[in-house]
Scaffold this active site. Sequence first.
Site, PDB file in Angstrom:
ATOM      1  N   PRO A  11       0.725  -1.170   0.066  1.00 47.90           N
ATOM      2  CA  PRO A  11       0.075  -0.144   0.099  1.00 47.90           C
ATOM      3  C   PRO A  11       0.765   1.110  -0.043  1.00 47.90           C
ATOM      4  O   PRO A  11       1.887   1.313   0.553  1.00 47.90           O
ATOM      5  CB  PRO A  11      -0.795  -0.135   1.168  1.00 47.90           C
ATOM      6  CG  PRO A  11      -0.068  -1.141   2.061  1.00 47.90           C
ATOM      7  CD  PRO A  11       0.633  -2.292   1.374  1.00 47.90           C
ATOM      8  N   ASN A  12       0.348   2.309  -0.608  1.00 46.78           N
ATOM      9  CA  ASN A  12       0.804   3.539  -0.685  1.00 46.78           C
ATOM     10  C   ASN A  12       2.202   3.708  -1.668  1.00 46.78           C
ATOM     11  O   ASN A  12       2.448   4.851  -2.029  1.00 46.78           O
ATOM     12  CB  ASN A  12       1.047   4.395   0.525  1.00 46.78           C
ATOM     13  CG  ASN A  12      -0.062   4.111   1.318  1.00 46.78           C
ATOM     14  OD1 ASN A  12      -1.087   4.840   1.011  1.00 46.78           O
ATOM     15  ND2 ASN A  12       0.051   3.711   2.473  1.00 46.78           N
ATOM     16  N   ARG A  19       5.066  10.946  -2.338  1.00 41.85           N
ATOM     17  CA  ARG A  19       4.959  10.812  -1.096  1.00 41.85           C
ATOM     18  C   ARG A  19       6.209  10.890  -0.020  1.00 41.85           C
ATOM     19  O   ARG A  19       7.254   9.834  -0.459  1.00 41.85           O
ATOM     20  CB  ARG A  19       4.114   9.352  -0.834  1.00 41.85           C
ATOM     21  CG  ARG A  19       4.290   8.834   0.521  1.00 41.85           C
ATOM     22  CD  ARG A  19       4.088   7.305   0.394  1.00 41.85           C
ATOM     23  NE  ARG A  19       3.802   6.719   1.708  1.00 41.85           N
ATOM     24  CZ  ARG A  19       4.218   5.320   1.852  1.00 41.85           C
ATOM     25  NH1 ARG A  19       4.957   4.584   0.984  1.00 41.85           N
ATOM     26  NH2 ARG A  19       4.282   5.102   3.151  1.00 41.85           N
ATOM     27  N   TYR A  24      11.580   8.810   0.877  1.00 45.50           N
ATOM     28  CA  TYR A  24      11.351   7.479  -0.047  1.00 45.50           C
ATOM     29  C   TYR A  24      12.016   7.970  -1.437  1.00 45.50           C
ATOM     30  O   TYR A  24      12.099   7.343  -2.299  1.00 45.50           O
ATOM     31  CB  TYR A  24       9.833   7.133  -0.035  1.00 45.50           C
ATOM     32  CG  TYR A  24       9.230   6.612   0.870  1.00 45.50           C
ATOM     33  CD1 TYR A  24       9.645   5.096   1.584  1.00 45.50           C
ATOM     34  CD2 TYR A  24       8.253   7.234   1.470  1.00 45.50           C
ATOM     35  CE1 TYR A  24       9.197   4.824   2.608  1.00 45.50           C
ATOM     36  CE2 TYR A  24       7.723   6.739   2.943  1.00 45.50           C
ATOM     37  CZ  TYR A  24       8.006   5.462   3.276  1.00 45.50           C
ATOM     38  OH  TYR A  24       7.581   4.971   4.568  1.00 45.50           O
ATOM     39  N   ASN A  75       8.114  -5.632  -1.282  1.00 49.39           N
ATOM     40  CA  ASN A  75       7.974  -4.520  -0.559  1.00 49.39           C
ATOM     41  C   ASN A  75       6.557  -4.602   0.073  1.00 49.39           C
ATOM     42  O   ASN A  75       5.738  -3.583  -0.563  1.00 49.39           O
ATOM     43  CB  ASN A  75       8.469  -3.161  -1.208  1.00 49.39           C
ATOM     44  CG  ASN A  75       8.364  -2.048  -0.107  1.00 49.39           C
ATOM     45  OD1 ASN A  75       7.550  -2.315   1.045  1.00 49.39           O
ATOM     46  ND2 ASN A  75       9.068  -0.917  -0.459  1.00 49.39           N
ATOM     47  N   ALA A  78       3.258  -1.074   4.533  1.00 47.93           N
ATOM     48  CA  ALA A  78       3.128  -0.970   6.003  1.00 47.93           C
ATOM     49  C   ALA A  78       2.291  -2.397   6.344  1.00 47.93           C
ATOM     50  O   ALA A  78       2.601  -2.962   7.530  1.00 47.93           O
ATOM     51  CB  ALA A  78       1.591   0.176   6.278  1.00 47.93           C
ATOM     52  N   GLU A  99      12.736  -9.627   0.947  1.00 44.85           N
ATOM     53  CA  GLU A  99      12.010  -8.446   1.379  1.00 44.85           C
ATOM     54  C   GLU A  99      12.709  -7.057   1.218  1.00 44.85           C
ATOM     55  O   GLU A  99      14.006  -7.153   1.635  1.00 44.85           O
ATOM     56  CB  GLU A  99      11.801  -8.647   2.961  1.00 44.85           C
ATOM     57  CG  GLU A  99      10.820  -7.308   3.646  1.00 44.85           C
ATOM     58  CD  GLU A  99      10.632  -7.645   5.085  1.00 44.85           C
ATOM     59  OE1 GLU A  99      11.133  -8.646   5.481  1.00 44.85           O
ATOM     60  OE2 GLU A  99      10.090  -6.812   5.601  1.00 44.85           O
ATOM     61  N   HIS A 101      12.546  -2.831   1.825  1.00 51.29           N
ATOM     62  CA  HIS A 101      12.212  -1.646   2.149  1.00 51.29           C
ATOM     63  C   HIS A 101      13.167  -0.442   1.457  1.00 51.29           C
ATOM     64  O   HIS A 101      14.423  -0.423   1.796  1.00 51.29           O
ATOM     65  CB  HIS A 101      12.076  -1.800   3.734  1.00 51.29           C
ATOM     66  CG  HIS A 101      11.435  -2.480   4.091  1.00 51.29           C
ATOM     67  ND1 HIS A 101      10.031  -2.635   4.301  1.00 51.29           N
ATOM     68  CD2 HIS A 101      11.640  -3.893   4.721  1.00 51.29           C
ATOM     69  CE1 HIS A 101       9.629  -3.410   4.804  1.00 51.29           C
ATOM     70  NE2 HIS A 101      10.221  -4.312   4.940  1.00 51.29           N
ATOM     71  N   ARG A 108      13.747   3.989  11.890  1.00 49.19           N
ATOM     72  CA  ARG A 108      12.450   4.878  12.074  1.00 49.19           C
ATOM     73  C   ARG A 108      11.797   4.587  13.306  1.00 49.19           C
ATOM     74  O   ARG A 108      12.276   4.042  14.154  1.00 49.19           O
ATOM     75  CB  ARG A 108      11.769   4.675  10.758  1.00 49.19           C
ATOM     76  CG  ARG A 108      12.350   5.262   9.481  1.00 49.19           C
ATOM     77  CD  ARG A 108      11.687   4.954   8.248  1.00 49.19           C
ATOM     78  NE  ARG A 108      10.980   5.777   8.139  1.00 49.19           N
ATOM     79  CZ  ARG A 108       9.506   5.589   7.447  1.00 49.19           C
ATOM     80  NH1 ARG A 108       9.714   4.625   6.382  1.00 49.19           N
ATOM     81  NH2 ARG A 108       8.433   6.300   7.482  1.00 49.19           N
TER      82      ARG A 108
END
Length: 148
Positions: A11-12, A19, A24, A75, A78, A99, A101, A108
């Site tokens: 998502p996103n 964003r 990012y 990825n 969330a 995976e 990110h 973070r």
Amino acid sequence: MSRLIFVLNGPNLNLLGKRQPHIYGRDTLADVEAQCRSEAGGLGIDIRFHQSNREYEIIDWIHEARETASGIIINPAAFSHTSVAILDALNAFDQPVIEVHISNIHKREAFRHHSYVSTRADGVIAGFGTQGYTLALRRLARLLDAAT
Ligand code: DQA
């Protein structure tokens, strides 16, 4: 063994480039897909590249990958931090999972430090920006070459 890799985005990530660019970066998801296609071409790999804001669509793509793919780069965004359902789907996939990110989730907020997907992933790349995707492709190509 097929040389097909699924690259899945949660998502996103459709908003990548617009964003929170300080976190990012400015590359869009279309830029990331183009980088992946270029890298995959050089490695002799085919890719399916998908993004969804819906958990069930990501699960369905993982199920599809069970039948056709030799690896998954994901990825989960969330969903990394919340989704037992995506973890269960990946646990039903018998090939390597990397995976990715874009940001370093460990630098973070504390709620980003735990990823359900990391308990299944064969490797995790975090904090390399969008370059993490092509690094993951190179790793999967190496694993595929070693398996043949
Ligand atoms: C992310 C990190 C996640 O914590 C976040 O929810 C995202 C993107 C990353 O690529 O850095 O949406 O997966």
